[in-house]
Design a protein around this motif. Sequence first.
Motif, PDB file in Angstrom:
ATOM      1  N   MET A 458     -51.336   0.348 -24.941  1.00  0.00           N
ATOM      2  CA  MET A 458     -50.887   1.201 -23.820  1.00  0.00           C
ATOM      3  C   MET A 458     -52.071   1.066 -22.817  1.00  0.00           C
ATOM      4  O   MET A 458     -53.337   0.965 -22.997  1.00  0.00           O
ATOM      5  CB  MET A 458     -50.765   2.733 -24.106  1.00  0.00           C
ATOM      6  CG  MET A 458     -51.774   3.526 -25.123  1.00  0.00           C
ATOM      7  SD  MET A 458     -51.286   5.111 -25.650  1.00  0.00           S
ATOM      8  CE  MET A 458     -50.582   4.385 -27.218  1.00  0.00           C
ATOM      9  N   GLU A 462     -51.266   5.375 -18.625  1.00  0.00           N
ATOM     10  CA  GLU A 462     -50.235   6.139 -19.512  1.00  0.00           C
ATOM     11  C   GLU A 462     -50.927   7.028 -20.387  1.00  0.00           C
ATOM     12  O   GLU A 462     -50.442   8.361 -20.502  1.00  0.00           O
ATOM     13  CB  GLU A 462     -49.595   4.985 -20.139  1.00  0.00           C
ATOM     14  CG  GLU A 462     -48.512   3.953 -19.412  1.00  0.00           C
ATOM     15  CD  GLU A 462     -48.370   2.673 -20.147  1.00  0.00           C
ATOM     16  OE1 GLU A 462     -47.295   2.050 -19.701  1.00  0.00           O
ATOM     17  OE2 GLU A 462     -48.914   2.647 -21.287  1.00  0.00           O
ATOM     18  N   LYS A 500     -43.703   3.875 -26.830  1.00  0.00           N
ATOM     19  CA  LYS A 500     -44.760   4.411 -26.201  1.00  0.00           C
ATOM     20  C   LYS A 500     -45.262   5.591 -26.705  1.00  0.00           C
ATOM     21  O   LYS A 500     -46.367   6.202 -27.190  1.00  0.00           O
ATOM     22  CB  LYS A 500     -45.092   4.245 -24.623  1.00  0.00           C
ATOM     23  CG  LYS A 500     -45.078   2.862 -24.384  1.00  0.00           C
ATOM     24  CD  LYS A 500     -45.123   2.741 -22.815  1.00  0.00           C
ATOM     25  CE  LYS A 500     -45.258   1.242 -22.246  1.00  0.00           C
ATOM     26  NZ  LYS A 500     -46.448   0.627 -22.707  1.00  0.00           N
TER      27      LYS A 500
END
Length: 538
Positions: A458, A462, A500
């Motif tokens: 990631m 984020e 995610k």
Amino acid sequence: EHFLPRIIQHITGQTKVPFGDAVVSTADTCIGVELCEELFTPASPHILMGLDGVEIFTNSSGSHHELRKLYTRVELIKEATLKLGGVYLYANQQGCDGDRLYYDGCAMIAVNGKIVAQGSQFSLNDVEVVSATIDIEDVRSHRTPKSRGMQAAGAERYQRIEVPMALSGESQDFLGDVPISKGIEVRYHKPEEEIALGPACWLWDYLRRSRTQGFFIPLSGGIDSCATSVIVYSMCRLVSEAAARGDKQVIADARRIAGETSESIWMPTDPRELSNKIFHTCYMGTENSSSDTRGRARRLAEAIGSYHIDLNMDAIVLAVRNLFAVVTGVKPKFRVHGGSEAENLALQNIQARIRMVLAYMFAQLLPFVRGRAGGLLVLGSANVDESLRGYLTKYDCSSADINPIGAISKTDLKKFILYARDAFKLPILDDFLNAVPTAELEPITETYVQADEADMGMTYDELSVFGRLRKVEKCGPYSMFTKLLHEWGTTLSPDQIADKVKRFFFEYARNRHKMTTLTPSYHAESYSPDDNRGSILE
């Protein structure tokens, strides 16, 4: 009523005193007291006090600094007197409390919703006084609407403590000599300026309290240790500016920290010279380090004036690997050389942990090497996003005495570096901004270069979003997923967003043990993962 201790009874002649909420009534006005967080609560005391005729509100606050928090504080102070009418005297603690918090001052005076005086938000001064001249009749004029009068008629009454004195002078000509203070434009620092000033003041207070002779940091050539080093340089700039103004306390502290004698006339007016005396940087290279990071570290040290050393620690790493091979009969290998994931991770971690051991050794002995007494505080440089994700080696060089960037996101750190490049005239910072973040703990090959964001799965941007949603907006996995569907839905599919979110919470949960040993860091964000904080910050 409350019975006074006998020792006080003998002095004041009183036996008892009223206990509870009260306001002070003078010959010309009425004063009420509000404390700290009461300003931030829905039913703040100033509301009922104002309806009961209190015209001046005081607040002796202990409001700690967070990035972008001043705007909220100012708006609440203005709102407190805009609808209600009145004068708000806001005083805030200033300085480091010896822990993770920094109190940023910024005393203010507001009249009828307008700020008429504002103190500095970040300062090396222990005390700062802000004053304004106001006309109390302006408050009374502001309170003439009938709707307010109807609410005031039914409002709760406070006990008044009458004081036979007046705040205003007796001379009718006094106001002719001093103009009434007008509304001013509030001074707000950009977040990158706050990073340059807040942690710098915190570091200076910490240095004074600890009675050490400066700081030491392993300077990796990456943006995090670069940001920490530039914050120290910002501290040196603030100290030099204060010394140039003749601040005797700052000058005396700087001389003592720099190891000057009591007879010294040295003045800390050059930030690079001061940096060389109190700031120590060290590049700890291995066979996996690149010439790029080594060169960036050296050039940054030259630009800010730090006392810099460069070493290669391959011999120590090899000794540890050989010791393990002798004891177990197995010599671990990196993944690119055919090793397993367990071997690859262990070989990375031993490099990182050796750096921590070396950092403390050099921090203790470098002042001795330079002919001085005492030791240095070791600075950490792990940012808040890496801590949330657990992307750090436990007890590596992120383990230190204090960490000025431990609650600052990578995104904000990049903005700070961009700001410092121009504000501090440090063009070398461009090289750090353009570099790919890498730990450089694995061998570099033609087909593989270790990169942080690829390792984490990631991006840092984020991670900042995940951190705020988790703690500030109190989101669990499902509510975070539903919110991000609206924010990221135009660029990512629902499955990608779900992956995610699940990865973040998985890594966050399994790395919680790392959070319990995090280095004490400057509190700059409300989503810090540090477990060692008081309940006010949880």
